[in-house]
Design a protein around this motif. Structure first.
Motif, short mmCIF file in Angstrom:
data_model
loop_
_atom_site.label_atom_id
_atom_site.label_comp_id
_atom_site.label_asym_id
_atom_site.label_seq_id
_atom_site.Cartn_x
_atom_site.Cartn_y
_atom_site.Cartn_z
N THR A 175 0.83 -1.21 0.00
CA THR A 175 0.00 0.00 0.00
C THR A 175 0.86 1.26 0.00
O THR A 175 0.61 2.20 -0.76
N LYS A 176 1.90 1.28 0.85
CA LYS A 176 2.75 2.46 0.96
C LYS A 176 3.96 2.41 0.02
O LYS A 176 4.65 3.41 -0.16
N THR A 461 -7.07 3.58 2.17
CA THR A 461 -6.19 4.66 1.76
C THR A 461 -6.84 5.49 0.66
O THR A 461 -7.63 4.99 -0.15
N ARG A 463 -5.37 6.71 -1.88
CA ARG A 463 -4.87 6.29 -3.19
C ARG A 463 -5.70 5.13 -3.74
O ARG A 463 -6.10 5.15 -4.91
#
Length: 635
Positions: A175-176, A461, A463
């Protein structure tokens, strides 16, 4: 639920087929269990430079992409279906095994493997590591969601785990995007075939031994499960409760639809006003006559009558994305397993049925994870009953035109919300009843266990949600700008032919009017007029085309040209016919793409033909009863 963030289609040259140097890498396989974050990592590593196709001879999708995300565009990454083991029980698992062993025609054997495991559930996930490492290919183990594990008090010694597995191990967050430098380092060094750990050999092929080995490895490497698992269990005691769980789910559903109407309708009205002003300004630049009518009445009114529903659709997908990414939808699947079993289906059928609220096409393809062939076929046949997003513009148009703005429960729930929810419910009930009929007759089979990894709750998130909404909006706009535009332009042409003495015919005397009147006797018992009949014919291409067709036909009629589409429908269609039309769309299979994918998944036209005729007859009968009952009560 299938990922709705569609990949960007590009042309990928095939991997080199010539002789390669020892240890040279060309093709990398991405392997991991479902819900391990594998798809997110795939998007990261390829930078969305991907293509989607089907493996030859099977219906399982093949996602491939150049590894541009880590600067290795010379490497092709293959995203294999999510699997729990290499035992080929399902079609997905068989494909994964064939690809990894180099037995899949047209797909080269991978030179290396990226094994993705969920670090939040590492002990169970390690059961996949033993058979994958036993393949003897260079492999790096990527412990995904490591940021969540550490923030919640979990721990693992990656060096000790690497020693146990005799393979490199890295902590990453797909995710990051953190920790991916380990992938680059692994790929940049030429892989060498590793010897298997001697302690691993006895556990392969034995589930109990593999589970015992995974537990021992977790213990020896200092793995500590995240402390938040206790909090997750406390929440699950409520959300998975046999009484409170379904009640909470109903509250969530009511809330979603209420927000879609209360917030989405004003946004839709504002977009409609803006598009109307834009069309007026554009019309002023065109000469009066055929060209202006073609552009404004034929194209613009038809397309914008569909585009105005974009805010509601994006709001619906926003909530679906929040529920999915937070981990709640997996709980909903577990709750639904009780209902699924009562009709003879496996709990795995709930995931495709749920994803069908977005679109039936990927939902039908998602049935490939169902091992039992008869369960899978039954799920395929009932999936189109679920209310997909393509039905939403039709429902929104008719509800706005005919359902009064009345509120209940101290203003918390509106009548429009209840009608919309009712349409979703009758579609779901039709799916359940049909599945029960199938599973108790032609598709009877024994029950199979339902195994589902429940993810820990997490914060979605921006994004992920943003990509999801962008993709859904892009698909909707493309549909309006291609299929719907072509249909509305063709309708305008048919509505303005034949020409007599240089003058256009009246709408009812046109080609499209003649066609509509020829089918009107068949649909008149349902309360439909000839314009609705043309809309039903055009909607077979795609359900939302119905709204564009209505916009074009009513825009071409001098009697309704100055009215909004909602007002024109309200004056032209009786209440019984309007409600019957909603019911008809709830049951009918008005989607060429769905018919095509059912034919592909069932390898023939037999089942798609049966499915189409059954749903059409059910839709006609239900609409007939609805029209006569409503007319008898309200006149």
């Amino acid at each position: 639920m299938s990922d709705c963030c569609g990949p960007v289609a590009i042309e990928l040259p095939p991997p080199p087929t010539g002789t390669k140097a020892a240890g040279e890498l060309h093709t990398i396989a991405l392997v991991g269990p479902p819900n391990s974050g594998k798809s997110t990592l795939f998007n990261r590593l390829t930078g969305l430079r991907q293509k989607v196709a089907n493996y030859p001879g099977v219906t399982v999708e093949q996602r491939m992409g150049r590894m541009a995300g880590v600067g290795r565009e010379d490497l092709v990454l293959i995203d294999l279906p999510g699997i729990y083991s290499l035992d080929p029980f399902s079609e997905d698992a068989r494909v994964s095994v064939n690809v990894l062993e180099g037995h899949m025609p047209g797909t080269p054997k991978p030179d290396a493997i990226l094994l993705v495991l969920d670090s939040l559930h590492l002990t169970r996930q390690l059961m996949l590591a033993a058979p994958v490492l036993a393949l003897g290919l260079p492999t790096i183990v990527l412990l995904n969601m490591s940021d969540l594990m550490e923030s919640r008090g979990g721990a693992i010694d990656p060096l000790k785990l690497a020693q146990e597995l005799q393979a490199p191990v890295a902590l990453v967050s797909a995710t990051k995007g953190t920790g991916l430098q380990a992938v680059t380092m692994f790929l940049n060094r030429q892989g060498k075939k590793e010897e298997l750990p001697k302690l691993m050999l006895p556990v392969i092929g034995n589930a109990q031994s593999t589970h015992r080995w995974a537990a021992q490895v977790s213990s020896r490497t200092g793995y500590r499960a995240p402390l938040s698992a206790n909090a997750t269990r406390r929440v699950d005691r409520v959300l998975l409760h046999p009484v409170w769980g379904p009640l909470f789910f109903l509250v969530v559903v009511f809330s979603v639809f209420e927000v879609v109407f209360s917030i989405g309708q004003p946004l839709s009205d504002g977009l409609q006003d803006w598009l109307g002003k834009f069309g007026t300004m554009g019309a002023a630049l065109l000469p009066d006559g055929w060209i202006r009518s073609l552009v404004l009445d034929g194209g613009w009114k038809g397309v914008t009558s569909v585009l105005v529903f974009l805010p509601q659709i994006l709001l619906l997908f926003l909530f679906i994305g929040l529920l999915e990414d937070s981990g709640y939808l997996a709980r909903a699947a577990l709750i639904a397993d009780r209902v699924m079993r009562s009709i003879g289906l496996n709990g795995k059928a709930f995931i495709p049925l749920l994803s069908a609220y977005a679109c039936a096409v990927p939902a039908i393809m998602a049935t490939r994870t169902i091992e039992n062939k008869r369960d899978r076929l039954a799920t395929i046949l009932v999936t189109p009953f679920m209310t997909c997003s393509a039905r939403l513009p039709v429902y929104m148009l008719l509800i706005a035109a005919f359902v009064p703005n009345i509120a209940f429960a101290w203003g918390l729930i509106g009548l429009k919300t209840l009608v919309m929810l009712g349409l979703y419910v009758i579609g779901f009930l039709a799916a359940l009843i049909t599945a029960r009929l199938l599973k108790s007759s032609v598709l009877k089979s024994s029950a199979t266990p339902f195994i589902l990894e429940l993810p820990q709750y997490r914060m979605p998130t921006l994004r992920s949600i943003g990509i999801r909404l962008y993709d859904r909006g892009r698909v909707f706009v493309q549909q309006a700008g291609t299929v719907i535009l072509c249909v509305t332009l063709a309708l305008w042409v048919l509505a303005n032919l034949p020409v007599h003495g240089g003058h256009r015919p009246d709408l009812e005397a046109s080609f499209i009017g003649s066609l509509g009147h020829s089918i009107e006797p068949v649909i008149a018992p349902l309360g439909f007029n000839w314009k609705i009949g043309i809309g039903l014919l055009s909607s077979v291409l795609a359900r939302e085309v119905m709204v564009g067709t209505m916009g074009t036909l009513y825009g071409a009629d001098p009697a309704t040209q100055s009215l909004s589409l909602q007002t024109a429908l309200h004056h032209d269609l009786p209440l019984g016919g309007a409600i019957a039309l909603m019911v008809f769309f709830a049951f009918a299979l008005q989607c060429t793409s769905t018919i095509a994918v059912v034919r592909r998944e069932t390898n023939g036209w037999k089942w798609p033909a049966i499915q189409f005729l059954y749903m059409l007859l059910l839709a006609y009968g239900a609409a007939f009863l609805t029209n006569h009952i409503v007319t008898a009560i309200w006149g």
